[in-house]
Design an enzyme around this catalytic site. Structure first.
Site, short mmCIF file in Angstrom:
data_model
loop_
_atom_site.label_atom_id
_atom_site.label_comp_id
_atom_site.label_asym_id
_atom_site.label_seq_id
_atom_site.Cartn_x
_atom_site.Cartn_y
_atom_site.Cartn_z
N HIS A 225 0.82 -1.21 0.00
CA HIS A 225 0.00 0.00 0.00
C HIS A 225 0.85 1.26 0.00
O HIS A 225 0.33 2.37 0.08
CB HIS A 225 -0.91 -0.03 1.25
CG HIS A 225 -2.06 0.90 1.18
ND1 HIS A 225 -2.26 1.92 2.10
CD2 HIS A 225 -3.09 0.98 0.32
CE1 HIS A 225 -3.36 2.58 1.80
NE2 HIS A 225 -3.88 2.03 0.73
N LYS A 227 3.35 4.36 -1.23
CA LYS A 227 3.39 5.27 -2.38
C LYS A 227 4.67 6.07 -2.25
O LYS A 227 4.74 7.04 -1.49
CB LYS A 227 2.16 6.17 -2.38
CG LYS A 227 0.83 5.40 -2.43
CD LYS A 227 -0.24 6.11 -1.62
CE LYS A 227 -1.51 5.30 -1.53
NZ LYS A 227 -1.46 4.19 -0.58
N ASP A 232 16.83 10.90 -7.93
CA ASP A 232 18.27 11.14 -7.73
C ASP A 232 18.69 11.04 -6.27
O ASP A 232 19.74 11.59 -5.88
CB ASP A 232 18.66 12.52 -8.29
CG ASP A 232 18.60 12.56 -9.81
OD1 ASP A 232 18.63 11.48 -10.43
OD2 ASP A 232 18.51 13.67 -10.37
N HIS A 402 -9.48 11.33 1.61
CA HIS A 402 -8.61 10.15 1.60
C HIS A 402 -7.29 10.43 2.31
O HIS A 402 -6.43 9.55 2.39
CB HIS A 402 -8.36 9.74 0.14
CG HIS A 402 -7.65 8.44 -0.04
ND1 HIS A 402 -6.31 8.35 -0.40
CD2 HIS A 402 -8.08 7.16 0.09
CE1 HIS A 402 -5.97 7.08 -0.51
NE2 HIS A 402 -7.01 6.34 -0.20
N LYS A 404 -4.43 10.84 5.06
CA LYS A 404 -4.08 10.04 6.25
C LYS A 404 -3.06 10.87 7.04
O LYS A 404 -1.85 10.72 6.86
CB LYS A 404 -3.49 8.69 5.84
CG LYS A 404 -4.39 7.92 4.85
CD LYS A 404 -3.55 7.38 3.71
CE LYS A 404 -4.31 6.85 2.55
NZ LYS A 404 -5.47 6.06 2.76
N ASP A 409 -0.25 18.92 19.12
CA ASP A 409 0.41 19.92 19.96
C ASP A 409 1.34 20.88 19.23
O ASP A 409 2.36 21.32 19.80
CB ASP A 409 1.21 19.23 21.08
CG ASP A 409 0.32 18.52 22.09
OD1 ASP A 409 -0.91 18.72 22.04
OD2 ASP A 409 0.86 17.78 22.93
#
Length: 484
Positions: A225, A227, A232, A402, A404, A409
């Site tokens: 899952h 990404k 470079d 979508h 996440k 604080d």
């Protein structure tokens, strides 16, 4: 005998089913996993003949400790060890910056116990809101690549945006750059024609855990899952946005998609690189060469502390979940959490309840309308006890959120691929960036506040009065929560 079997085929099949089910139940019990999860699997195995076995063999096998995903230990190579030595912060330096991190230093020490998650200090990070901005920046960086490009994604579709990205990879490979691409075989849809073009252009590409009919059991469960894009060795991308038109807000898009991604320039890219190489080592049958150019010296004027936390069936610990839990437990002022799927374990629920009850401002944003019926109702089943404890729950109405993310604080924030559910915590391969910086935390906090303007806040008294039919749907869906 054959005649008897023919005349009593269903009885024989039922007997075989329950013999296998009993074996599976014994296996589940011996694992000593979460009692709720154990009971869920036992109920499915006992009360749903055949279907229960299918569910168990598809979703119920735990491979974290059995190391199904044995990879060559590339961390022992001289190049990787040298990189680790250069990034390692001395205990004295860690003590010197503890005042700056306040109580959040516990997070650093938690992940520091894993040599694969060192704290890096020299970084510049850009928070990218929505796919349109992410792809604009990513395409610019890809086109300016001089040495190599490494890409690892759960979803890569050769639709409009995907074809544009894949064409750039082909162009850079033709220019002589090293281009490596790995994609999840369940999440991605790349045509044979495009795969031929990638090969002919010189792009090395492999699917992650190819799924064929003969090997469905278990393999549809443990998906990559993550990404990740690395240019470079100096620029890296990580976050929630996959490579698909579904994530892009075109003028004619069916619905608005709200997401968050991160662009990193600095030392933390070396850790992204390490995790990419371990994945590449897994998908590629040939011996991998760890090149020094994968870990260049990076000139970065900024000093934003970043840790990269990765978790999956190949790790001994649920690193991301533990980091999130530690951050919640150490919160003093506020916790602002955004997730598309909120199907947490008991530890996270209890931690959020305690935080709210002792006066921490705990706010949760989740979609009003999910892309999964069962996930939406399972999420709803967790909201009442949170509302009762004082957690403020907001349902995003503008479209599908979508992102996440979590910010705590004005000091700690995280952006990555991990949802607040069992699948992300324990089953899939995930990766998050943990950022310890006042300015970036305040920026993510402002983004959260802007999202609240497109949300409906739930009222505890009204939520309690929802229909019995809704509560039944939630309870039914929650039974499947450990397997979602």
């Amino acid at each position: 005998m054959l005649e008897y079997l023919k005349n009593n085929i269903w009885i024989v099949l039922i007997i075989v089913n329950y013999l296998l089910a009993i074996s599976a139940v014994v296996t589940v019990l011996l694992k000593n996993i979460n009692p709720t999860k154990t009971v869920s699997y036992i109920m499915v195995l006992v009360f749903f003949p055949f279907f229960g076995l299918f569910v168990y063999y598809m979703f119920g096998q735990e491979y974290r400790k059995t190391k199904l995903f044995n990879r060559k230990d590339i961390s022992n190579t001289s190049v990787i060890q040298s990189v680790g030595d250069n990034l390692r912060i001395k205990e004295k330096d860690l003590d010197d910056i503890s005042d700056r991190f306040e109580e959040k230093i516990k997070l650093v020490k938690l992940l520091k116990a894993s040599e694969k998650s060192p704290l890096t200090l020299k970084n510049d990070v850009d928070i990218l809101v929505n796919a349109n901005i992410k792809f604009e920046r990513l395409f610019e960086d890809l086109k300016e690549a001089e040495h190599y490009i490494h890409v690892e994604y759960y979803v890569i579709n050769d639709d409009k945006i995907g074809t544009k990205l894949l064409n750039i990879l082909c162009e850079k490979a033709k220019e002589g750059l090293e281009v490596k691409l790995t994609y999840d075989d369940v999440g991605s849809k790349i045509s044979s024609k495009m795969k031929r073009k990638l090969t002919e252009s010189g792009v090395e590409h492999y699917p992650f855990m190819r799924v064929l009919f003969s090997s469905l059991a278990g393999k549809t469960n443990y998906r990559n899952h993550r990404k990740i894009a690395i240019i470079d060795g100096a620029i890296g991308y990580v976050g929630g946005i996959n490579i698909s038109d579904d994530y892009v807000n075109y003028d004619d898009s069916a619905r608005y998609w709200r997401d968050t991604h991160l662009r990193i320039h600095g030392e933390a890219v070396k850790i992204l690189q390490f995790h990419f190489l371990t994945t590449w080592d897994f998908v590629n049958d040939s011996e991998i060469e760890i090149k020094q150019m994968y870990f260049p010296v990076i000139d970065c004027a900024q000093n934003i502390p970043v840790q990269i936390a990765a978790s999956g069936p190949d790790t001994d610990w649920a690193n991301i979940m533990e980091a999130i839990l530690t951050a919640i437990n150490n919160a003093e002022t506020y916790i602002y959490l955004t997730t598309p799927y909120f199907i947490p374990n008991d530890q996270i629920v209890t931690a959020l309840q305690i935080a709210a009850r002792i006066g921490v401002d705990v706010r949760l944003i989740t979609p009003k309308k999910s892309d999964s019926w069962i996930a939406q109702h399972a999420t709803s089943s967790y909201l009442e006890p949170l509302l009762e404890a004082g957690v403020k729950v907001f349902l995003y109405e503008k479209g599908f959120i979508h992102a996440k993310t979590m910010v705590v604080d004005d000091l700690f924030s995280t952006i990555g691929t991990c949802n607040m559910d069992n699948r992300s915590f324990n089953i899939n391969f995930e990766i998050n960036a943990l950022i310890y910086h006042k300015g970036k935390s305040e920026e993510l906090k402002s983004i959260f506040m802007a999202d609240l303007e497109n949300c409906e806040q739930l009222d505890y008294e009204r939520w309690k009065e929802r229909s019995k039919y809704c509560k039944f749907q939630e309870s039914f869906s929650r039974l499947w929560a450990p397997m979602l």
